[in-house]
Enzyme design. Structure first.
Site, PDB file in Angstrom:
ATOM      1  N   HIS A  22     -16.011  31.800  69.912  1.00 43.24           N
ATOM      2  CA  HIS A  22     -15.583  32.830  71.458  1.00 43.24           C
ATOM      3  C   HIS A  22     -14.116  32.685  71.803  1.00 43.24           C
ATOM      4  O   HIS A  22     -13.537  31.733  71.956  1.00 43.24           O
ATOM      5  CB  HIS A  22     -16.195  32.401  72.701  1.00 43.24           C
ATOM      6  CG  HIS A  22     -18.278  33.095  72.036  1.00 43.24           C
ATOM      7  ND1 HIS A  22     -18.562  34.045  72.448  1.00 43.24           N
ATOM      8  CD2 HIS A  22     -18.668  31.823  72.008  1.00 43.24           C
ATOM      9  CE1 HIS A  22     -20.016  33.393  72.002  1.00 43.24           C
ATOM     10  NE2 HIS A  22     -20.036  31.956  71.964  1.00 43.24           N
TER      11      HIS A  22
ATOM     12  N   ALA B 142     -21.932  28.724  76.799  1.00 36.85           N
ATOM     13  CA  ALA B 142     -21.347  28.761  74.943  1.00 36.85           C
ATOM     14  C   ALA B 142     -19.719  28.300  75.097  1.00 36.85           C
ATOM     15  O   ALA B 142     -19.335  29.303  74.248  1.00 36.85           O
ATOM     16  CB  ALA B 142     -22.279  29.127  74.068  1.00 36.85           C
TER      17      ALA B 142
ATOM     18  N   ASN C 264     -24.116  35.835  76.349  1.00 34.80           N
ATOM     19  CA  ASN C 264     -24.347  35.622  77.187  1.00 34.80           C
ATOM     20  C   ASN C 264     -23.071  35.741  78.627  1.00 34.80           C
ATOM     21  O   ASN C 264     -22.636  35.849  79.392  1.00 34.80           O
ATOM     22  CB  ASN C 264     -25.740  34.575  77.817  1.00 34.80           C
ATOM     23  CG  ASN C 264     -26.970  35.190  77.196  1.00 34.80           C
ATOM     24  OD1 ASN C 264     -27.176  35.004  78.628  1.00 34.80           O
ATOM     25  ND2 ASN C 264     -27.382  34.530  76.743  1.00 34.80           N
TER      26      ASN C 264
HETATM   27  N1  LIG Z   1     -25.971  30.944  79.262  1.00 33.03           N
HETATM   28  C1  LIG Z   1     -25.405  30.725  77.481  1.00 33.03           C
HETATM   29  O1  LIG Z   1     -24.052  30.783  77.565  1.00 33.03           O
HETATM   30  C2  LIG Z   1     -26.579  31.033  77.097  1.00 33.03           C
HETATM   31  C3  LIG Z   1     -26.401  30.825  75.186  1.00 33.03           C
HETATM   32  C4  LIG Z   1     -27.584  30.539  74.598  1.00 33.03           C
HETATM   33  C5  LIG Z   1     -28.181  30.944  74.557  1.00 33.03           C
HETATM   34  N2  LIG Z   1     -29.272  31.824  76.183  1.00 33.03           N
HETATM   35  C6  LIG Z   1     -30.088  32.279  77.066  1.00 33.03           C
HETATM   36  O2  LIG Z   1     -30.642  31.367  77.463  1.00 33.03           O
HETATM   37  C7  LIG Z   1     -31.739  32.320  77.322  1.00 33.03           C
HETATM   38  C8  LIG Z   1     -32.963  30.856  76.482  1.00 33.03           C
HETATM   39  O3  LIG Z   1     -32.275  30.573  75.128  1.00 33.03           O
HETATM   40  P1  LIG Z   1     -33.356  29.943  73.477  1.00 33.03           P
HETATM   41  O4  LIG Z   1     -32.096  29.926  72.940  1.00 33.03           O
HETATM   42  O5  LIG Z   1     -33.375  29.029  73.898  1.00 33.03           O
HETATM   43  O6  LIG Z   1     -34.889  30.813  73.206  1.00 33.03           O
HETATM   44  P2  LIG Z   1     -35.679  31.060  72.630  1.00 33.03           P
HETATM   45  O7  LIG Z   1     -35.922  32.081  71.859  1.00 33.03           O
HETATM   46  O8  LIG Z   1     -35.354  29.766  71.680  1.00 33.03           O
HETATM   47  O9  LIG Z   1     -36.366  30.094  73.257  1.00 33.03           O
HETATM   48  C9  LIG Z   1     -37.123  31.078  74.501  1.00 33.03           C
HETATM   49  C10 LIG Z   1     -38.564  30.998  75.067  1.00 33.03           C
HETATM   50  O10 LIG Z   1     -39.282  31.311  76.120  1.00 33.03           O
HETATM   51  C11 LIG Z   1     -39.616  32.097  76.041  1.00 33.03           C
HETATM   52  N3  LIG Z   1     -41.014  33.120  76.761  1.00 33.03           N
HETATM   53  C12 LIG Z   1     -40.582  34.342  76.184  1.00 33.03           C
HETATM   54  N4  LIG Z   1     -41.041  35.073  77.140  1.00 33.03           N
HETATM   55  C13 LIG Z   1     -41.360  34.166  78.193  1.00 33.03           C
HETATM   56  C14 LIG Z   1     -41.683  34.258  79.815  1.00 33.03           C
HETATM   57  N5  LIG Z   1     -41.807  35.919  80.230  1.00 33.03           N
HETATM   58  N6  LIG Z   1     -42.509  33.251  80.756  1.00 33.03           N
HETATM   59  C15 LIG Z   1     -42.532  31.612  79.840  1.00 33.03           C
HETATM   60  N7  LIG Z   1     -41.237  32.361  78.808  1.00 33.03           N
HETATM   61  C16 LIG Z   1     -41.266  32.843  78.164  1.00 33.03           C
HETATM   62  C17 LIG Z   1     -41.070  31.990  74.542  1.00 33.03           C
HETATM   63  O11 LIG Z   1     -42.207  32.360  74.375  1.00 33.03           O
HETATM   64  C18 LIG Z   1     -39.160  31.154  73.561  1.00 33.03           C
HETATM   65  O12 LIG Z   1     -40.119  29.906  73.802  1.00 33.03           O
HETATM   66  C19 LIG Z   1     -31.942  32.656  76.116  1.00 33.03           C
HETATM   67  O13 LIG Z   1     -32.025  34.266  77.296  1.00 33.03           O
HETATM   68  C20 LIG Z   1     -30.894  33.287  75.867  1.00 33.03           C
HETATM   69  O14 LIG Z   1     -30.430  34.166  75.108  1.00 33.03           O
HETATM   70  C21 LIG Z   1     -27.274  31.230  77.113  1.00 33.03           C
END
Ligand SMILES: NC(=O)c1ccc[n+]([C@@H]2O[C@H](COP(=O)([O-])OP(=O)(O)OC[C@H]3O[C@@H](n4cnc5c(N)ncnc54)[C@H](O)[C@@H]3O)[C@@H](O)[C@H]2O)c1
Length: 275
Positions: A226, A128, A196
């Site tokens: 950010h 992001a 993140n």
């Molecule tokens: N790299 C970046 O810049 C950035 C930006 C935003 C979010 N993220 C990260 O990406 C990840 C996903 O974000 P999101 O917005 O899609 O989250 P979200 O909450 O919309 O979706 C996450 C999904 O993971 C599932 N889940 C949880 N534990 C699990 C497991 N052990 N096995 C399988 N599925 C499981 C949940 O049920 C949910 O459907 C998060 O860790 C978030 O912090 C990273």
């Protein structure tokens, strides 16, 4: 004789905002090069909902193991602490991984070693935030300091246990408020779903120890933004990214979804401008 390139088999673990967004894009724009062969989520109804929405057949997987088995590249988009183990399972089976939960990869030398040993790739999108390409380059010389200020709307912090422990009631916040100020490791520990970006900057720069993170909120904020300032031997880099929030998850920025898709595109097509 016509030559047809084999399509890359993609498996997605985590069918939330990011996993769902990537799945839609793969089917719409990367059909020629990629095939969605597996979806897995700890909440199986999310798999089914996404599978039906996309009009896909038998891609729902009942376990991480069968998801890994079904693909050449696994996309990790899971909101849990256990993502390192999830990634390890895929690398052990020589699958490439695109990882979104970068906060869990700050101290993951074992995974980087496994990536090399198994001769597969662990891809980390810029996420992001803008300027990761320049930060990586600057990291080759000395970086003196990195300052990150992240601003998110109140809804981006709902349910955060650290704020609860500190007695910070989001409903009572009336103006601009600093929720946290400190180093990368504690920012990621206390705000795993929000910061993140800090981990990505730390990994890209190799200068996480010289980084300060400030997290702010306000009822007036409408975007996830950010601001980054990097100073070092190569000069000064200042970036500001104002992100549209994902409708499915206000903690996540739409740009994070797009950056994952772009990383996947580059991996498939081999175009690597700015990476
Ligand atoms: N790299 C970046 O810049 C950035 C930006 C935003 C979010 N993220 C990260 O990406 C990840 C996903 O974000 P999101 O917005 O899609 O989250 P979200 O909450 O919309 O979706 C996450 C999904 O993971 C599932 N889940 C949880 N534990 C699990 C497991 N052990 N096995 C399988 N599925 C499981 C949940 O049920 C949910 O459907 C998060 O860790 C978030 O912090 C990273």
């Amino acid at each position: 004789m016509s030559y047809r390139k084999r399509r890359l088999k993609i498996g997605i673990v985590g069918c939330g905002a990011i996993g769902g967004g990537i799945a839609r894009y793969v089917l719409k724009e990367l059909k020629k090069d990629c095939q969605l062969t597996g979806l897995y989520d700890i909440e199986y109804e999310k798999v089914e909902r996404l599978r039906r929405e996309l009009g896909l057949g038998n891609v729902g997987k009942a376990s991480l193991e069968s998801l890994v088995q079904s693909c050449d590249l696994m996309i990790e988009a899971v909101n849990a602490r256990s993502t390192r183990n999830i990634i390890r399972q895929a690398l052990l089976k020589r699958k490439h991984v695109l990882a979104m939960s970068v906060g869990n990869l700050l101290k993951a030398r074992d995974l980087y070693r496994l990536e090399r040993d198994k001769r597969c790739r662990l891809l980390i999108p810029s996420g992001a935030v803008a300027g990761i390409d320049a930060v990586k380059a600057a990291g080759l010389a000395r970086i003196r300091q990195i300052k990150l200020t992240t601003r998110k709307p109140l809804s981006g912090f709902t349910g955060n246990p650290y704020l609860k422990e500190k007695g910070i009631d989001l409903a009572r916040i009336k103006g601009e408020t600093v929720l946290f100020e400190g180093g990368v490791a504690s920012s990621v520990k206390f705000f795993p779903q929000n910061i993140n970006v800090a981990a990505t900057l730390a990994l890209a720069s190799g200068a996480g120890g010289r980084m300060t993170v400030r997290i702010m909120t306000s009822p007036e904020y409408r975007t996830n933004s950010h601001e980054v300032e990097v100073t070092g031997d190569s000069g000064r880099i200042v970036t500001r990214t104002e992100n549209v929030v994902c409708p499915e998850n206000p903690k996540t920025s739409y740009l994070a979804v797009l950056s994952a898709v772009q990383t996947l595109r580059q991996f498939c097509l081999g175009t690597c401008v700015g990476t």
